[in-house]
Write a protein that holds these residues in place. Sequence first.
Motif, PDB file in Angstrom:
ATOM      1  N   VAL A  85       5.820 -13.074  -8.345  1.00  0.00           N
ATOM      2  CA  VAL A  85       5.268 -12.574  -7.085  1.00  0.00           C
ATOM      3  C   VAL A  85       5.719 -11.143  -6.831  1.00  0.00           C
ATOM      4  CG1 VAL A  85       5.288 -12.885  -4.584  1.00  0.00           C
ATOM      5  CG2 VAL A  85       5.058 -14.874  -6.080  1.00  0.00           C
ATOM      6  N   VAL A  86       7.027 -10.861  -7.096  1.00  0.00           N
ATOM      7  CA  VAL A  86       7.546  -9.507  -6.912  1.00  0.00           C
ATOM      8  C   VAL A  86       6.814  -8.528  -7.820  1.00  0.00           C
ATOM      9  CG1 VAL A  86       9.555  -8.035  -7.303  1.00  0.00           C
ATOM     10  CG2 VAL A  86       9.817 -10.196  -6.099  1.00  0.00           C
ATOM     11  N   ALA A  87       6.623  -8.910  -9.098  1.00  0.00           N
ATOM     12  CA  ALA A  87       5.896  -8.012 -10.023  1.00  0.00           C
ATOM     13  C   ALA A  87       4.494  -7.744  -9.546  1.00  0.00           C
ATOM     14  CB  ALA A  87       5.883  -8.627 -11.415  1.00  0.00           C
ATOM     15  N   VAL A 103       6.826   1.770  -3.849  1.00  0.00           N
ATOM     16  CA  VAL A 103       8.168   2.151  -3.392  1.00  0.00           C
ATOM     17  C   VAL A 103       8.503   1.449  -2.085  1.00  0.00           C
ATOM     18  CG1 VAL A 103       9.602   4.065  -2.585  1.00  0.00           C
ATOM     19  CG2 VAL A 103       8.116   4.382  -4.574  1.00  0.00           C
ATOM     20  N   VAL A 104       7.553   1.453  -1.154  1.00  0.00           N
ATOM     21  CA  VAL A 104       7.778   0.794   0.142  1.00  0.00           C
ATOM     22  C   VAL A 104       8.031  -0.694  -0.052  1.00  0.00           C
ATOM     23  CG1 VAL A 104       6.676   0.155   2.334  1.00  0.00           C
ATOM     24  CG2 VAL A 104       6.491   2.497   1.477  1.00  0.00           C
ATOM     25  N   TYR A 108      11.347  -2.879   0.803  1.00  0.00           N
ATOM     26  CA  TYR A 108      11.302  -4.140   1.560  1.00  0.00           C
ATOM     27  C   TYR A 108      12.014  -5.261   0.810  1.00  0.00           C
ATOM     28  CZ  TYR A 108       9.416  -8.332   3.751  1.00  0.00           C
ATOM     29  OH  TYR A 108       9.296  -9.558   4.354  1.00  0.00           O
ATOM     30  N   LEU A 109      11.775  -5.349  -0.488  1.00  0.00           N
ATOM     31  CA  LEU A 109      12.413  -6.397  -1.289  1.00  0.00           C
ATOM     32  C   LEU A 109      13.930  -6.191  -1.358  1.00  0.00           C
ATOM     33  CD1 LEU A 109       9.839  -6.600  -4.207  1.00  0.00           C
ATOM     34  CD2 LEU A 109      10.222  -8.327  -2.447  1.00  0.00           C
ATOM     35  N   ALA A 110      14.363  -4.927  -1.497  1.00  0.00           N
ATOM     36  CA  ALA A 110      15.794  -4.640  -1.551  1.00  0.00           C
ATOM     37  C   ALA A 110      16.466  -5.003  -0.230  1.00  0.00           C
ATOM     38  CB  ALA A 110      16.017  -3.165  -1.882  1.00  0.00           C
ATOM     39  N   LEU A 114      19.400  -7.781   0.596  1.00  0.00           N
ATOM     40  CA  LEU A 114      20.605  -7.456   1.363  1.00  0.00           C
ATOM     41  C   LEU A 114      20.739  -8.354   2.586  1.00  0.00           C
ATOM     42  CD1 LEU A 114      20.698  -3.548   1.267  1.00  0.00           C
ATOM     43  CD2 LEU A 114      22.387  -5.121   0.304  1.00  0.00           C
ATOM     44  N   TYR A 115      19.594  -8.638   3.217  1.00  0.00           N
ATOM     45  CA  TYR A 115      19.606  -9.496   4.404  1.00  0.00           C
ATOM     46  C   TYR A 115      20.103 -10.891   4.041  1.00  0.00           C
ATOM     47  CZ  TYR A 115      17.902 -12.095   8.448  1.00  0.00           C
ATOM     48  OH  TYR A 115      17.811 -12.902   9.556  1.00  0.00           O
TER      49      TYR A 115
END
Length: 279
Positions: A85-87, A103-104, A108-110, A114-115
Amino acid sequence: MRSPPGEVGALAAARPVSARYLAPLRWLGAAVETSRPRQWPKNLLVFAAPLAGATLGRDDGFAYALAAAAAFVAASAAVYFVNDVVAAGLAVGLMIGEPRLSVVIGVYLALSALYTVALKHIAVVELAFVASGFVLRAIGGAIATRVPPSGWFLLVCSLGALMVAIAKRYTELTMLHGDAARHRPVMRWYSGPMLRLGQRAVACAMIMAYLLWAHTEHDPWMRAWRLASALALAAALVRFDRLTARAGGKPVEDLIARDPLMISCELAWLVIFAVGLYR
């Protein structure tokens, strides 16, 4: 030669039933394929230690080893699903010729990672993260459509998202009471009055930012209609404030999308704003 009427009826009735069962089976097959079943045998390594020690250890050790293997199958499948899904999410930006969108989405994924690891346990910071998810979506839409967002737009959007995030925590706190901290540990740092004050302060700041943005419009026609639309926006925020005060366990999303008066205020804002776009 024609089939008897009863046979025709039976066949007609059978087709929808078979189709109804085939669709979930196809979905299940696709899910299994995505989970990479060819990789499952490597999870048999959970038996390596018992085999090397020539013992299954505890009572029913074989069953516990199977449970561990099943757990690793599920965990690895989850990783495969997420990776796929990420890819796909990152690839969309490249597909439409907008690498900045990738990039955005990457940001969001990064932030989401972290969250999950740490940010969700830090009061106020976790509210900023929840709000950032809304803002990043707005930025992604601006990039995809190649409509540069103004600083005022981002400010109003950020304040609105933060207000909704605070309201979500307030409704959780009032609904769960003493169980709120068990449900979400960071809730122990919040209180009802503090969240209400924060929600109202951010709502006032949002209205002020919206008015300043409307006032910066050079075209008198558009400026007048944008200023008028602030009244409908203010009415929507007042209604939202009252709804969160007596949410009764309803999620914030339902307060925004299902209350008739709230919807009326939102539609009024949209109509007034849209009229200002055309002479």
